[in-house]
Design an enzyme around this catalytic site. Structure first.
Site, mmCIF file in Angstrom:
data_model
loop_
_atom_site.group_PDB
_atom_site.id
_atom_site.type_symbol
_atom_site.label_atom_id
_atom_site.label_comp_id
_atom_site.label_asym_id
_atom_site.label_seq_id
_atom_site.Cartn_x
_atom_site.Cartn_y
_atom_site.Cartn_z
ATOM 1 N N GLN A 45 2.023 -5.982 -3.244
ATOM 2 C CA GLN A 45 2.462 -6.088 -1.840
ATOM 3 C C GLN A 45 3.759 -5.291 -1.638
ATOM 4 O O GLN A 45 3.997 -4.350 -2.371
ATOM 5 C CB GLN A 45 2.632 -7.552 -1.422
ATOM 6 C CG GLN A 45 1.322 -8.329 -1.277
ATOM 7 C CD GLN A 45 0.735 -8.808 -2.577
ATOM 8 O OE1 GLN A 45 1.394 -9.491 -3.341
ATOM 9 N NE2 GLN A 45 -0.513 -8.489 -2.844
ATOM 10 N N ASP A 70 0.804 -1.227 0.000
ATOM 11 C CA ASP A 70 0.000 0.000 0.000
ATOM 12 C C ASP A 70 0.832 1.270 0.000
ATOM 13 O O ASP A 70 0.400 2.317 0.516
ATOM 14 C CB ASP A 70 -0.966 0.013 1.201
ATOM 15 C CG ASP A 70 -1.889 -1.180 1.203
ATOM 16 O OD1 ASP A 70 -2.176 -1.691 0.103
ATOM 17 O OD2 ASP A 70 -2.313 -1.606 2.290
ATOM 18 N N LYS A 84 1.811 2.148 -5.129
ATOM 19 C CA LYS A 84 2.331 1.604 -6.392
ATOM 20 C C LYS A 84 1.390 1.919 -7.562
ATOM 21 O O LYS A 84 1.832 2.308 -8.631
ATOM 22 C CB LYS A 84 2.499 0.077 -6.267
ATOM 23 C CG LYS A 84 3.516 -0.327 -5.197
ATOM 24 C CD LYS A 84 3.575 -1.819 -5.007
ATOM 25 C CE LYS A 84 2.346 -2.413 -4.370
ATOM 26 N NZ LYS A 84 2.112 -2.032 -2.965
ATOM 27 N N GLY A 112 -4.561 -4.199 -3.779
ATOM 28 C CA GLY A 112 -5.536 -3.160 -4.095
ATOM 29 C C GLY A 112 -4.728 -1.940 -4.497
ATOM 30 O O GLY A 112 -4.066 -1.347 -3.666
ATOM 31 N N HIS A 113 -4.705 -1.636 -5.782
ATOM 32 C CA HIS A 113 -3.887 -0.534 -6.281
ATOM 33 C C HIS A 113 -4.791 0.625 -6.693
ATOM 34 O O HIS A 113 -5.627 0.473 -7.586
ATOM 35 C CB HIS A 113 -3.020 -1.002 -7.457
ATOM 36 C CG HIS A 113 -1.980 -2.015 -7.038
ATOM 37 N ND1 HIS A 113 -1.083 -2.565 -7.911
ATOM 38 C CD2 HIS A 113 -1.689 -2.538 -5.822
ATOM 39 C CE1 HIS A 113 -0.286 -3.403 -7.247
ATOM 40 N NE2 HIS A 113 -0.646 -3.403 -5.980
HETATM 41 P P1 GDP Z 1 -0.753 0.369 -3.545
HETATM 42 O O1 GDP Z 1 -1.334 -0.916 -3.076
HETATM 43 O O2 GDP Z 1 0.716 0.440 -3.309
HETATM 44 O O3 GDP Z 1 -1.111 0.716 -4.957
HETATM 45 O O4 GDP Z 1 -1.380 1.498 -2.615
HETATM 46 P P2 GDP Z 1 -2.937 1.623 -2.184
HETATM 47 O O5 GDP Z 1 -3.703 2.115 -3.338
HETATM 48 O O6 GDP Z 1 -3.403 0.385 -1.530
HETATM 49 O O7 GDP Z 1 -2.822 2.687 -1.025
HETATM 50 C C1 GDP Z 1 -2.299 3.951 -1.225
HETATM 51 C C2 GDP Z 1 -3.370 4.987 -0.839
HETATM 52 O O8 GDP Z 1 -2.774 6.246 -0.697
HETATM 53 C C3 GDP Z 1 -4.439 5.146 -1.883
HETATM 54 O O9 GDP Z 1 -5.644 5.480 -1.265
HETATM 55 C C4 GDP Z 1 -3.926 6.314 -2.721
HETATM 56 O O10 GDP Z 1 -4.964 7.015 -3.381
HETATM 57 C C5 GDP Z 1 -3.309 7.158 -1.658
HETATM 58 N N1 GDP Z 1 -2.148 7.966 -2.058
HETATM 59 C C6 GDP Z 1 -1.161 7.657 -2.945
HETATM 60 N N2 GDP Z 1 -0.208 8.618 -2.934
HETATM 61 C C7 GDP Z 1 -0.613 9.547 -2.054
HETATM 62 C C8 GDP Z 1 -0.040 10.769 -1.582
HETATM 63 O O11 GDP Z 1 1.044 11.189 -1.966
HETATM 64 N N3 GDP Z 1 -0.750 11.451 -0.633
HETATM 65 C C9 GDP Z 1 -1.945 11.024 -0.152
HETATM 66 N N4 GDP Z 1 -2.560 11.764 0.778
HETATM 67 N N5 GDP Z 1 -2.514 9.874 -0.580
HETATM 68 C C10 GDP Z 1 -1.849 9.146 -1.510
HETATM 69 P P1 IMO Z 2 -0.893 -4.158 -2.264
HETATM 70 O O1 IMO Z 2 -0.438 -4.699 -3.601
HETATM 71 C C1 IMO Z 2 -1.006 -4.578 2.055
HETATM 72 C C2 IMO Z 2 -1.135 -8.647 3.661
HETATM 73 C C3 IMO Z 2 -2.407 -9.085 4.352
HETATM 74 C C4 IMO Z 2 -1.839 -10.092 5.335
HETATM 75 C C5 IMO Z 2 -0.718 -10.741 4.544
HETATM 76 C C6 IMO Z 2 -1.106 -12.048 3.880
HETATM 77 O O2 IMO Z 2 -2.183 -3.450 -2.326
HETATM 78 O O3 IMO Z 2 0.193 -3.379 -1.623
HETATM 79 P P2 IMO Z 2 -2.639 -12.745 1.818
HETATM 80 O O4 IMO Z 2 -4.026 -12.342 1.434
HETATM 81 O O5 IMO Z 2 -1.612 -12.425 0.798
HETATM 82 O O6 IMO Z 2 -2.575 -14.169 2.280
HETATM 83 O O7 IMO Z 2 -2.302 -11.864 3.138
HETATM 84 O O8 IMO Z 2 -0.322 -9.804 3.550
HETATM 85 N N1 IMO Z 2 -1.330 -8.131 2.282
HETATM 86 C C7 IMO Z 2 -1.248 -6.840 1.945
HETATM 87 N N2 IMO Z 2 -1.065 -5.744 2.712
HETATM 88 N N3 IMO Z 2 -1.088 -4.462 0.718
HETATM 89 C C8 IMO Z 2 -1.250 -5.541 -0.066
HETATM 90 O O9 IMO Z 2 -1.191 -5.487 -1.420
HETATM 91 C C9 IMO Z 2 -1.378 -6.802 0.548
HETATM 92 N N4 IMO Z 2 -1.561 -8.069 0.098
HETATM 93 C C10 IMO Z 2 -1.520 -8.871 1.162
HETATM 94 O O10 IMO Z 2 -3.045 -8.008 4.978
HETATM 95 O O11 IMO Z 2 -1.262 -9.399 6.415
HETATM 96 MG MG MG Z 3 -2.878 -1.599 -1.831
#
Ligand code: GDP
Ligand code: IMO
Ligand code: MG
Length: 423
Positions: free
Chosen positions: A224, A13, A16, A40-41
């Site tokens: 991840q 998270d 990416k 979840g991207h």
């Molecule tokens: P990913 O899994 O690495 O793609 O990241 P996620 O989408 O799960 O989580 C990142 C969260 O931070 C999302 O809700 C993005 O919209 C938000 N986000 C990304 N970059 C920034 C930033 O620079 N500032 C803020 N406030 N939110 C951001």
């Molecule tokens: P992105 O790509 C954050 C965590 C889960 C749990 C562990 C194992 O959005 O960054 P799993 O379902 O793979 O068996 O879960 O890994 N986890 C993540 N945490 N971002 C993710 O993906 C994750 N994918 C799995 O919360 O702790």
């Molecule tokens: Mg994510």
């Protein structure tokens, strides 16, 4: 032509999805190399927020080809849902989305097994997203898995049945209370498989060889983060794939020597969702503020993310393991208003101070050692140029670059595509 990699350096998270979307303008092909719908991207542009789970984050760019690599595990039901959400946008998945025949499928029974395994673990549960990731990768390494390419064979339903029957017996073995209607789940799965079959299946390694030979620019998208890597993460509280640079080689069939830049993404602080050790985790007002301002809720499960200060010991480890050449710091805007910023620069571990990641990060053995720096008050979210960034933030950046011996090329100041500052 070489392949650049983009991967998360923390517990996932990091942002990416946002950065892949931003960088796609410079690439012809975006290829996901591991993970599955546990990811979840999030992408934001034109006032709309999109969340992708299996589909690569280059999908909204009209010219980019998006490849789901062999290292990915695909749940056809979730995949269909993702395709459905793209319908209202100018995206043609039949043209711009290609699926590796060697990618493994997540069966409905994989999800049930995930739930049974977690329920049986009780307090020691991993905190899995319950998407069937662990069981699907277990079948892959156990040489039992069903792959996308099998769907082109006439006997795939027989293979499916044999595997699903075995899974059912295993679910009973766990002896936990799991309620399900397999017939319903399977009917839905089979319909979703038909939708998946409308897309183009490819021998993705061959496709990428040819693309490289033709001089195409390729970006590999990780899911991840490094601390969730099956080998190098905080085992057993990890996911079931190699989330690090090596995973891009096995997850796409690219040779180590063809890797160009390795972009490492991290948040200006740290978050983690699910169970497992987290040395710099905060249980106070500061942690609450990070979670609230950063809107730290999982993009896949909606669970609140645990928050804490940046852990430079862990970050250094991730930079080394991945061979990161450029860093991207996300969510600097969330720290605006903190009087003091803390960074963990060492651990007090079993009576001595260490600056590397030990075998176990459990709190009973380990206390973080912090360096303090002055914070910044300015609202960063409207800034577009590096010259606008406050002095104290520049000092924070310089401190991290020095410690990590790697340049920070992007500072992200908000979720939108445009809230991205290049340095
Ligand atoms: P990913 O899994 O690495 O793609 O990241 P996620 O989408 O799960 O989580 C990142 C969260 O931070 C999302 O809700 C993005 O919209 C938000 N986000 C990304 N970059 C920034 C930033 O620079 N500032 C803020 N406030 N939110 C951001
Ligand atoms: P992105 O790509 C954050 C965590 C889960 C749990 C562990 C194992 O959005 O960054 P799993 O379902 O793979 O068996 O879960 O890994 N986890 C993540 N945490 N971002 C993710 O993906 C994750 N994918 C799995 O919360 O702790
Ligand atoms: Mg994510």
């Amino acid at each position: 032509m070489s392949v650049d990699l983009l991967l998360g350096l923390q517990w996932g998270d990091e942002g990416k999805g946002k950065i892949v979307d931003v960088l796609t303008a410079d690439y012809d092909i975006i290829a996901r190399f591991q993970g599955g719908p546990n990811a979840g991207h999030t992408l934001e542009f034109d006032g709309i927020k999109h969340v992708l789970h299996t589909i690569p984050s280059g999908i909204f760019h009209p010219k980019a080809i998006n490849v789901v690599g062999n290292g990915v595990v695909i749940d056809p039901v979730i995949f269909r849902g993702e395709l459905e959400k793209l319908k209202d946008f100018p995206v043609d998945p039949k043209k711009s989305l290609l699926i590796s025949r060697k990618a493994h499928l997540i069966l409905p029974t994989h999800r049930l097994l995930d739930a049974a395994s977690e329920a049986a673990k009780g307090k020691a549960k991993i905190g899995s997203t319950l998407k069937g990731i662990g069981p699907a990768y277990m079948d892959k390494t156990g040489r039992n898995g069903l792959r996308v390419g099998d769907l082109e064979m006439s006997d795939w339903r027989d293979k499916y049945r044999a595997l699903a029957d075995k899974h059912e017996a295993m679910i009973h073995f766990y002896d936990v209370d799991i309620h399900y209607n397999l017939q319903e789940l399977e009917a839905d799965f089979f319909t979703a498989v038909e939708r998946l079959k409308e897309l183009t299946f490819i021998d993705s390694e061959e496709y990428l060889f040819r693309a490289m030979d033709a001089g195409k620019r390729i970006l590999a998208e990780g899911a991840q983060g490094s601390l969730l890597d099956i080998d190098f993460g905080t085992y057993p509280y990890v996911t079931s794939s190699n989330t690090t640079a090596a995973g891009a080689c096995t997850g796409l069939g690219i040779a180590p020597g063809t890797i160009g830049d390795v972009y490492g993404i991290f948040k200006a602080y740290t978050t983690r969702v699910g169970s497992g050790p987290f040395p710099t985790e905060l249980f106070d007002q500061d942690g609450e503020t990070m979670g609230r301002v950063g809107n730290e809720f999982g993009a896949t499960t909606g669970r609140p993310r645990r928050c804490g200060w940046l852990d430079l010991v862990a970050l250094k480890y991730a930079v080394r393991i991945n061979g990161v050449t450029q860093l991207m710091m996300m969510k600097a805007d969330v720290l605006s208003g903190f009087e003091t910023i803390r960074v963990c620069t060492a651990y007090q571990y079993k009576g001595e101070q260490i600056d590397h990641l030990p075998y176990t990060l459990e709190a009973e053995h380990l206390t973080p050692v912090y360096t303090e720096m002055p914070g910044w008050k300015e609202d960063l979210t409207g800034m577009t140029k590096a010259s606008e960034l406050p002095e104290t933030l520049n000092a924070y950046i310089a401190f991290l670059e020095e410690a990590l011996q790697t340049p920070i090329r992007i500072v992200s100041v908000g979720p939108d595509r445009l809230q991205t500052i290049r340095r």
